[in-house]
Design an enzyme around this catalytic site. Structure first.
Site, PDB file in Angstrom:
ATOM      1  N   SER A   1       0.845  -1.187   0.000  1.00  0.00           N
ATOM      2  CA  SER A   1       0.000   0.000   0.000  1.00  0.00           C
ATOM      3  C   SER A   1       0.879   1.234   0.000  1.00  0.00           C
ATOM      4  O   SER A   1       2.103   1.149  -0.041  1.00  0.00           O
ATOM      5  CB  SER A   1      -0.889   0.005   1.235  1.00  0.00           C
ATOM      6  OG  SER A   1      -0.087   0.291   2.359  1.00  0.00           O
ATOM      7  N   LYS A   2       0.183   2.362   0.093  1.00  0.00           N
ATOM      8  CA  LYS A   2       0.917   3.627   0.073  1.00  0.00           C
ATOM      9  C   LYS A   2       1.848   3.752   1.274  1.00  0.00           C
ATOM     10  O   LYS A   2       2.700   4.603   1.313  1.00  0.00           O
ATOM     11  CB  LYS A   2      -0.072   4.793   0.059  1.00  0.00           C
ATOM     12  CG  LYS A   2      -0.693   4.961  -1.312  1.00  0.00           C
ATOM     13  CD  LYS A   2      -1.609   6.155  -1.417  1.00  0.00           C
ATOM     14  CE  LYS A   2      -2.187   6.173  -2.833  1.00  0.00           C
ATOM     15  NZ  LYS A   2      -3.454   6.813  -2.954  1.00  0.00           N
TER      16      LYS A   2
END
Ligand code: GLU
Length: 316
Positions: free
Chosen positions: A249-250
């Protein structure tokens, strides 16, 4: 005559793209370009707290650096920014309201927590529909205390579709995810509504996106039906996961486009590495996005999650 394919990439400008976003953009672009289609770039900036125009510009810049171009939309085209399309979403709500399918939901965050019916398989919350059963008098009383969100009373019934990569998928969206929010209590339209309205009105015929959204597709297909739109074809690609199975994910800062661009210096080595991980190339040789079009095989996306060890990609 067969219609031209219209594909799209629809990022949320809440941060710089990371490897997972690039993989998604690449898959949507390759599929579209391999069919000689028209590619759209829509900026999903519905949430004013999380969206920033500078991220939209960075996303566009990173896509162009990668060679993933588009024919319509982009951050410079206001009509492709969801934040400017509220009137269209409001029209869609009118259509649903006319069918008696919208109701106000006054649940607070804490009440929602308590209102979660037995969970969907992966622990996602399913709303138990308690505000659907409020009497008009109760609604009036609650409306004096707080602004409601709007929910869709999702009609019962199974929805089946043939996913380009996952095969036949059948779900009853009334059971999972249940009555979805279509407009938040602060007035922000929900992703599920906006994405359907936009893909339909933009004439999108093919939606390629991550498997994390597979569970959203049945309820989106129900919305297509209720709004009288023709649905696109859907293809959900495998997810990139860390060795422990977590989705990348980010949060994996070291795999964001800033770090990746600095590390690889040019798009070709990065694309070669990603295409190899995705099963499009036997070896991680440098390759341009355009050269990948000829190598594109949809069956590369028919397999399970792709393990990416951030340590192998460590770029800092
Ligand atoms: N805006 C969504 C995201 O960035 C993608 C929505 C979609 O592809 O349907 O996760």
């Amino acid at each position: 005559m067969p219609q031209t394919v219209r594909g799209r990439f629809a990022p949320s400008p809440s941060g710089r793209m990371h490897l997972g976003n690039i993989y998604c953009a690449l898959a949507a672009w390759l599929s579209c370009r391999a069919q000689g289609g028209t590619m759209l770039l829509r900026i999903e900036d519905l949430d004013p707290d999380r969206s920033k125009p500078e991220y939209a510009r960075l996303i566009a810049d990173d896509l162009l650096w990668l060679g993933l171009d588009w024919d319509e939309g982009g951050p410079g085209d206001r009509s492709f920014l969801q934040s400017t399309r509220g009137a269209l979403y409001e029209n869609a709500l009118d259509t649903l309201r006319a069918q008696g399918l919208l109701y106000p939901c006054f649940c607070t965050r804490a009440e929602l927590h308590a209102a979660q019916a037995p969970h969907a398989g992966d622990g996602r919350a399913v709303y138990d529909g308690r505000c659907r059963r409020l009497t008009p008098a109760e609604r009036e009383r609650l409306a004096e205390q707080r602004a409601p969100a709007l929910r869709l009373a999702v009609p019962d019934g199974e929805i089946c579709f043939d996913d380009l990569f996952c095969g036949r998928v059948c779900r009853d969206p009334a059971r999972d995810p249940g009555d979805i929010i279509v407009r938040r209590r602060d007035g922000v339209f929900a992703y599920q509504l906006a994405v359907v309205v936009d893909d339909a009105l933009m004439g999108v015929s093919e939606v390629i996106r991550g498997r994390d959204l597979l569970d959203s597709t049945p309820v989106q297909l129900r919305l297509y039906q209720l709004l009288g739109y023709r649905p696109p074809r859907f293809g959900h690609i495998p997810l990139l996961v860390a060795p422990d199975g977590r989705r990348l994910s980010k949060r994996e800062r070291d795999l964001d486009m800033g770090a990746l661009r600095a590390h690889f210096g040019a798009p070709e080595p990065l694309l070669g590495r990603l295409a190899c991980a995705a099963g499009l190339l036997p070896r991680p040789e440098p390759v341009s996005a355009r050269d990948l079009i000829a190598l594109y095989r949809p069956d590369a996306f028919s397999r399970g999650d792709i393990v990416i060890d951030p340590a192998d990609w460590a770029v800092s």
